[in-house]
Write a protein that holds these residues in place. Structure first.
Motif, mmCIF file in Angstrom:
data_model
loop_
_atom_site.group_PDB
_atom_site.id
_atom_site.type_symbol
_atom_site.label_atom_id
_atom_site.label_comp_id
_atom_site.label_asym_id
_atom_site.label_seq_id
_atom_site.Cartn_x
_atom_site.Cartn_y
_atom_site.Cartn_z
ATOM 1 N N ARG A 137 0.827 -1.203 0.000
ATOM 2 C CA ARG A 137 0.000 0.000 0.000
ATOM 3 C C ARG A 137 0.864 1.256 0.000
ATOM 4 N N TYR A 189 -8.038 1.953 -1.784
ATOM 5 C CA TYR A 189 -8.659 2.015 -0.466
ATOM 6 C C TYR A 189 -9.096 3.441 -0.133
ATOM 7 N N ASP A 190 -10.166 3.536 0.680
ATOM 8 C CA ASP A 190 -10.604 4.844 1.145
ATOM 9 C C ASP A 190 -9.843 5.214 2.415
ATOM 10 N N HIS A 193 -9.533 2.670 5.026
ATOM 11 C CA HIS A 193 -8.903 1.449 4.534
ATOM 12 C C HIS A 193 -9.913 0.417 4.027
ATOM 13 N N VAL A 195 -12.067 -1.165 0.911
ATOM 14 C CA VAL A 195 -11.778 -1.338 -0.506
ATOM 15 C C VAL A 195 -12.747 -0.516 -1.345
ATOM 16 N N HIS A 218 -3.228 2.696 -2.455
ATOM 17 C CA HIS A 218 -3.458 1.553 -3.327
ATOM 18 C C HIS A 218 -2.275 0.593 -3.265
#
Length: 238
Positions: A137, A189-190, A193, A195, A218
């Motif tokens: 990430r 991801y927001d 976290h 998806v 991401h």
């Protein structure tokens, strides 16, 4: 890191005794590119941005040049976990051909901070992910370009991909990639976290997303079968 890759690229050209630059495929202009936008985000994909021939030829030339492994110290050292192979070349002609193949029209109506898209970063990168390799990430940074403009979008073009809907494999061109790709999804991801999107790689498909201050967290998931090849650049605005 880019400087080291370009030096290695130059050495390989000299060793082979011939120029490699002219061997990149001619990316033909595409009409009526199909843009798939994810609602409420600045994330979108373009199916068949490259033809199967173009994608396979990029793989062939990249393998001829030779990849350099790229890793990281990992999260405990403040870095995203990274394990893949990479090439970086500075090629304004290739960047222009990719831009003029249809991306320029896709970005006609996209304005950011009062600026318009003017082209691609000439620093073109190629990534290779073998089984077990991944990129943890992270976010992509916005950069100022020497020739003017600032990058605000990441461009990823998948050169190999998962099984097509008809069950036919999108295959690479060397022996080690003659099997369908599995895994390697690009996942966004927001802020909590959760998806937001999972994008499976498909041969010739482009993925574009905002980077810099508005970049979504991401990752590139681990490849579980085959080899994932990706072309990477950035969209510049001015």
């Amino acid at each position: 890191m880019a400087g080291r890759d370009e030096e290695e690229f130059g050495r390989k050209k000299m060793k082979m005794g011939k120029e490699i630059d002219g061997k990149w495929p001619t990316v033909k202009p595409k009409k009526d590119l199909k843009v798939n936008r994810l609602k409420s985000t600045h994330l979108f994909t373009i199916s068949n941005f490259l033809t199967a021939y173009e994608a396979k030829t990029f793989i062939e030339v990249a393998e001829l040049i030779g990849f350099v492994h790229q890793g990281s110290l990992g999260p405990t050292k403040g870095e995203a976990y990274r394990d893949n192979d990479r090439i970086s070349v500075n090629d304004p002609i290739l960047a222009e051909s990719l831009w003029e193949s249809g991306l320029n029209k896709v970005f006609d109506d996209i304005k950011l901070y009062g600026k318009a898209a003017v082209g691609l970063n000439p620093n073109i990168r190629f990534y290779r992910y073998k089984v077990g390799q991944m990129f943890g990430r992270h976010i992509d940074e916005s950069v100022e370009l020497e020739q003017g403009g600032r990058t605000y979008y990441t461009l990823l073009v998948y050169l190999s991909g998962v099984l097509s809907p008809k069950g036919k494999a999108n295959l690479g061109t060397n022996d080690s990639s003659m099997q369908p790709l599995a895994g390697g999804e690009t996942v966004f991801y927001d802020q909590r976290h959760g998806v937001v999107a999972e994008v499976s790689p498909h041969e010739g498909m482009a993925l574009l997303h905002l980077h810099g201050a508005k970049c979504m967290l991401h990752e590139a998931r681990s490849v579980t079968k085959g080899i994932k090849y990706v072309l990477r650049s950035d969209v510049a605005f001015a």
